[in-house]
Scaffold this motif. Structure first.
Motif, PDB file in Angstrom:
ATOM      1  N   GLU A  57      -6.218   3.328  -2.465  1.00  0.00           N
ATOM      2  CA  GLU A  57      -5.997   1.918  -2.728  1.00  0.00           C
ATOM      3  C   GLU A  57      -6.719   1.383  -3.885  1.00  0.00           C
ATOM      4  O   GLU A  57      -7.916   1.456  -3.906  1.00  0.00           O
ATOM      5  N   ARG A  67     -10.960 -13.711  -0.194  1.00  0.00           N
ATOM      6  CA  ARG A  67     -10.176 -12.990   1.050  1.00  0.00           C
ATOM      7  C   ARG A  67      -8.755 -12.978   1.213  1.00  0.00           C
ATOM      8  O   ARG A  67      -8.196 -14.379   1.024  1.00  0.00           O
ATOM      9  N   ASN A 101       1.034  -1.246   0.152  1.00  0.00           N
ATOM     10  CA  ASN A 101      -0.218   0.070  -0.077  1.00  0.00           C
ATOM     11  C   ASN A 101       0.990   1.166   0.062  1.00  0.00           C
ATOM     12  O   ASN A 101       0.607   2.454  -0.660  1.00  0.00           O
ATOM     13  N   GLY A 130      -6.495 -10.289   2.956  1.00  0.00           N
ATOM     14  CA  GLY A 130      -6.205  -9.088   3.629  1.00  0.00           C
ATOM     15  C   GLY A 130      -7.166  -8.134   3.976  1.00  0.00           C
ATOM     16  O   GLY A 130      -8.618  -8.309   3.912  1.00  0.00           O
ATOM     17  N   ASP A 131      -6.823  -7.135   4.296  1.00  0.00           N
ATOM     18  CA  ASP A 131      -7.878  -6.150   5.014  1.00  0.00           C
ATOM     19  C   ASP A 131      -8.963  -5.646   4.180  1.00  0.00           C
ATOM     20  O   ASP A 131     -10.059  -5.683   4.035  1.00  0.00           O
ATOM     21  N   TRP A 132      -8.443  -5.379   2.991  1.00  0.00           N
ATOM     22  CA  TRP A 132      -9.200  -4.864   1.756  1.00  0.00           C
ATOM     23  C   TRP A 132     -10.454  -5.722   1.374  1.00  0.00           C
ATOM     24  O   TRP A 132     -11.613  -5.470   1.171  1.00  0.00           O
ATOM     25  N   THR A 133      -9.785  -6.908   0.842  1.00  0.00           N
ATOM     26  CA  THR A 133     -10.760  -7.791   0.437  1.00  0.00           C
ATOM     27  C   THR A 133     -11.716  -8.143   1.495  1.00  0.00           C
ATOM     28  O   THR A 133     -12.859  -8.501   1.242  1.00  0.00           O
ATOM     29  N   GLY A 134     -11.134  -8.443   2.708  1.00  0.00           N
ATOM     30  CA  GLY A 134     -12.086  -8.924   3.840  1.00  0.00           C
ATOM     31  C   GLY A 134     -13.114  -7.855   3.823  1.00  0.00           C
ATOM     32  O   GLY A 134     -14.290  -8.243   4.246  1.00  0.00           O
ATOM     33  N   GLU A 135     -13.003  -6.594   4.057  1.00  0.00           N
ATOM     34  CA  GLU A 135     -13.876  -5.664   4.309  1.00  0.00           C
ATOM     35  C   GLU A 135     -14.843  -5.659   3.256  1.00  0.00           C
ATOM     36  O   GLU A 135     -15.963  -5.367   3.409  1.00  0.00           O
ATOM     37  N   GLU A 154     -17.084  -8.745   3.986  1.00  0.00           N
ATOM     38  CA  GLU A 154     -17.859  -8.455   5.375  1.00  0.00           C
ATOM     39  C   GLU A 154     -18.980  -7.245   4.917  1.00  0.00           C
ATOM     40  O   GLU A 154     -20.100  -7.105   5.568  1.00  0.00           O
TER      41      GLU A 154
END
Length: 444
Positions: free
Chosen positions: A277, A298, A177, A300-305, A308
């Protein structure tokens, strides 16, 4: 779901001296880097000897600045999406009747990033020489270099060095990032500083002449609007588009877009916050159907968010850009090796059916993770697809499976869509045994 024939035993790799050309160190990417650096080394030798760019009477600052701009222009323009698509289009014009040796080299077109890296490194090296020469000329030589020009040049060199450091493979992968944002914002700053440096440099070199006339007759000056347009073009196409997200499991989503229909073998970058990003995914168009899909796992954080908290809209920019799988048309038949959501880049080619394909897909619980509909779509397109459930069977030896599939189905090439470690292993193992193999190279 069929099994790949197991009658073919993976042969041992040839001795190291026989497969040196297949090692990552000698990849087409690194060969392009070396070619650019050797060309610039030749220019340096010429400048020191015949050209006399450095002499007691002064330094050929204009020549050095032109070399900086030439290399920087190559580094920027080779990343332009229209040019990338043109390169892929030209490379894939070769018919399958051509010798395989020629086609397997043309398929390495996606290594064009070597020109970007080589040009960037050469530009920075020439910039160091230019700044050092300007400092010497002001303090020890004939003088005539403005302090303003030195300050702008030093600031620009600092920005370019920061970008180069953040692009080092170890740093880029660990702080991706930060690398992405540095390249974006520092790149914009560098462009502004280059404009300022060009104007001040023109005034410094031609103090008594009309500045507008000097600029209008300078090839270097006219490169700047071209570079500015190249950098701005993707952002001029920035827009917010609706997206429909279907979540077959907590591990993945399938995103559907209807704002346009891309071509198979291309990718789209999407973002929730366009200045911060971006993430690229392979487009999955279907024949005779508008729009396209993306498979997002999923990771990482971006794909997880995204999984969800699914948004109703996302940002897209630029144009549909060709990727590594676009090279399949250079071959009479191909084996695709995919893991997990790597099925995304493969699926449009299965649906298009332009080339005979055998698929090896290794993933955890394919139906539970990606949904029955997706698995049935794959099997409908290719009933003999080899789908390996890692939850039930454990991790497979994909190198052995790929080799067996090539021999069983008479394929000319292997294309691997997986994580970096596995992709590099499959490509190197296949190439070392004389089988053309391709996969992403993680150069950006």
């Amino acid at each position: 779901m069929s099994e790949v024939d197991s009658v073919f035993t993976l042969p041992p790799r040839p001795p190291l001296w026989q497969r040196l050309g297949t090692l990552p160190l000698f990849s087409h990417y690194n060969r392009l880097v070396a070619l650019v650096l050797l060309a610039n080394l030749g220019a340096l030798v010429y400048g020191i000897t015949v050209g006399q760019w450095w002499s007691a009477s002064g330094v050929a600052l204009e020549v050095l600045s032109q070399l900086v701009l030439a290399n920087l222009s190559m580094a920027i323009l080779i990343r332009q999406q229209y040019l990338i698509n043109l390169l892929f289009w030209l490379a894939t014009r070769a018919p399958t009747s051509w010798p395989l040796a020629i086609r397997r080299s043309l398929a390495k077109v996606y290594h064009f990033g070597g020109l970007h890296s080589g040009g960037a490194m050469a530009a920075i090296a020439w910039f160091v020489a230019l700044l050092g020469s300007m400092i010497w000329q002001r303090t020890e030589g004939t003088g005539g270099v403005l302090l303003t020009l030195l300050a702008i040049s030093a600031a620009l060199l600092g920005v370019l060095l920061l970008m180069a450091i953040m692009a080092l493979p170890g740093i880029r992968s660990r702080f991706h990032n930060a690398f992405e944002r540095t390249h974006r914002f520092a790149g914009w700053v560098a462009l502004l500083l280059f404009w300022a440096m060009t104007l001040v440099f023109a005034r410094d070199r031609h103090p008594g002449a009309d500045l507008a006339q000097v600029l209008l007759t300078s090839v270097s000056f006219w490169m700047l609007p071209l570079l500015t347009l190249s950098i701005a073009l993707p952002w001029l196409r920035l827009r917010k588009v609706p997206v429909t997200l279907v979540k077959p499991s907590s591990h993945a989503v399938i995103a559907r877009f209807n704002h346009h229909t891309p071509f198979a073998g291309s990718s789209t970058a999407i973002s929730r916050h366009p200045l911060w990003e971006w993430h690229s995914f392979a487009n999955i168009p279907a024949p005779d159907e508008d729009g396209f899909r993306l498979i997002i796992s999923r990771a990482g954080d971006w794909t997880g968010e995204l999984i969800e908290q699914p948004p109703s809209h996302v940002w897209v920019k630029g144009i549909t850009t060709a990727g590594v799988a676009h090279i399949e048309t250079l071959f009479k038949s191909v084996v695709y090796v995919a893991t997990g959501s790597g099925i995304g880049p493969v699926l449009p080619h299965l649906l298009a059916g332009q080339v005979p394909i055998h698929l090896i897909w290794s993933t955890r619980s394919p139906r539970a993770t990606y949904g029955d509909a997706l698995v049935e779509e794959i099997l409908q397109a290719q009933p003999d697809a080899h789908i390996w459930d890692t939850d039930r069977l454990g991790k497979p030896d994909l190198v052995a499976l790929a080799y067996a599939a090539v021999r069983t189905h008479g394929a000319e090439a292997v294309i691997c869509i997986s994580n970096q470690k596995l992709t590099e292993r499959v490509v190197e193992e296949m190439e070392s045994r004389g089988i053309p193999a391709y996969g992403a190279i993680w150069d950006s």
